[in-house]
Design a protein around this motif. Structure first.
Motif, PDB file in Angstrom:
ATOM      1  N   ALA A  89       0.837  -1.062   0.006  1.00 25.50           N
ATOM      2  CA  ALA A  89      -0.201  -0.023   0.060  1.00 25.50           C
ATOM      3  C   ALA A  89       0.888   1.270  -0.109  1.00 25.50           C
ATOM      4  O   ALA A  89       0.787   2.115  -0.799  1.00 25.50           O
ATOM      5  CB  ALA A  89      -0.953  -0.106   1.140  1.00 25.50           C
ATOM      6  N   GLU A 113      -5.058   7.989   0.437  1.00 27.82           N
ATOM      7  CA  GLU A 113      -5.755   6.663   0.904  1.00 27.82           C
ATOM      8  C   GLU A 113      -4.835   5.675   1.126  1.00 27.82           C
ATOM      9  O   GLU A 113      -5.042   4.581   1.709  1.00 27.82           O
ATOM     10  CB  GLU A 113      -6.776   6.283  -0.401  1.00 27.82           C
ATOM     11  CG  GLU A 113      -7.983   7.208  -0.281  1.00 27.82           C
ATOM     12  CD  GLU A 113      -8.902   7.151  -1.339  1.00 27.82           C
ATOM     13  OE1 GLU A 113      -8.672   6.177  -2.442  1.00 27.82           O
ATOM     14  OE2 GLU A 113     -10.049   7.902  -1.331  1.00 27.82           O
ATOM     15  N   ALA A 137      -3.941   3.424   4.427  1.00 31.52           N
ATOM     16  CA  ALA A 137      -3.884   1.747   4.393  1.00 31.52           C
ATOM     17  C   ALA A 137      -2.566   1.592   5.052  1.00 31.52           C
ATOM     18  O   ALA A 137      -2.614   0.494   6.046  1.00 31.52           O
ATOM     19  CB  ALA A 137      -4.178   1.468   3.279  1.00 31.52           C
ATOM     20  N   LYS A 158      -2.200   2.436   9.070  1.00 30.99           N
ATOM     21  CA  LYS A 158      -2.981   1.666   9.642  1.00 30.99           C
ATOM     22  C   LYS A 158      -2.653   0.010   9.786  1.00 30.99           C
ATOM     23  O   LYS A 158      -2.865  -0.578  10.895  1.00 30.99           O
ATOM     24  CB  LYS A 158      -4.248   1.543   9.196  1.00 30.99           C
ATOM     25  CG  LYS A 158      -5.274   2.797   9.375  1.00 30.99           C
ATOM     26  CD  LYS A 158      -6.580   3.041   8.912  1.00 30.99           C
ATOM     27  CE  LYS A 158      -7.239   4.327   8.936  1.00 30.99           C
ATOM     28  NZ  LYS A 158      -8.525   4.544   8.211  1.00 30.99           N
TER      29      LYS A 158
END
Length: 230
Positions: A164, A182, A186, A189
């Motif tokens: 990612a 975005e 990702a 996280k």
């Protein structure tokens, strides 16, 4: 000449009849079982010899890499790939060969080596590493679509945040800030808080004006208040 009483003769006739009816089947079954055992034993021996041969060639490649001899590295990896494709040694050798080629300024050859591992590799972890490195080189070469295609594949869970993050780098290079944010979110996280690289991803998000919010610990429910004593 041996003589048999009536009972023994009957038993002998039964054995002869049974063997006449099922003898071929039993024989072929034994042949198949013993043949399978011999094949399995031979396969194990072949695997052992193959692993030894692959390890020997990898050692040659590793020595050439330590000497920064790109030509010998290419030759050793070519032999390793031709003779022992599918072994862990060959796949590790691909990563090592690609690094030497890249350091020697042979980016196209390095990308081809990594592409081989991506397409032919069996070790999911090594293939994931190859995808990350290949996408990085494609990004450097401004091959953005190729880089995104390289990253568009299932990888082991522990590599997903890194994929990612690399995807975010590609989007950022394309000027697609929303998609980059975005992707970086990702990645952030997905990385454990104790992983140092997570701070680097956090820095990217901060520069893009989207600093991640700290994960809040769940609040414990309030304890009931005891009634006041009268």
């Amino acid at each position: 000449m041996a003589t048999f009483d009536l009972e023994q003769q009957e038993q002998l006739d039964q054995v002869k009849h049974f063997w006449k009816q099922y003898g071929n089947l039993i024989t072929w079954t034994l042949v198949l079982v013993l043949g399978a055992y011999a094949a399995w034993t031979g396969y194990l021996y072949w695997q052992q010899k193959r692993a030894q041969g692959a390890t020997g060639l990898y050692d040659e490649l590793d020595k050439a890499a330590s000497e920064r001899n790109a030509d010998r590295v290419r030759q050793a990896f070519g032999d390793l790939k031709a003779q022992y494709a599918g072994t862990t040694a060959a796949e590790q050798g691909a990563l090592l060969a690609a690094k030497v080629e890249a350091d020697a300024g042979k980016a196209e050859e390095a990308r081809a080596t990594l592409q081989w591992l991506v397409e032919a590799g069996k070790n999911e972890g090594l293939v994931a590493v190859a995808r990350l490195r290949l996408a990085g080189m494609q990004l450097d070469a401004k091959q953005f679509d190729d880089a995104l295609k390289t990253l568009d594949a299932k990888v082991p869970e522990e590599y997903a945040p890194l994929v990612a993050d690399r995807r975010g780098d590609v989007f950022l290079a394309q000027g697609k800030h929303k998609e980059a944010i975005e992707a970086f979110q990702a990645a952030w996280k997905g990385l454990e808080p104790t992983v140092e690289y997570r701070r680097f991803v956090e820095g990217k998000l901060t520069v893009l004006g989207a600093p991640p919010e700290p994960l809040k610990a769940p609040t414990a429910p309030a304890l009931p208040t005891a009634p006041a004593a009268r």
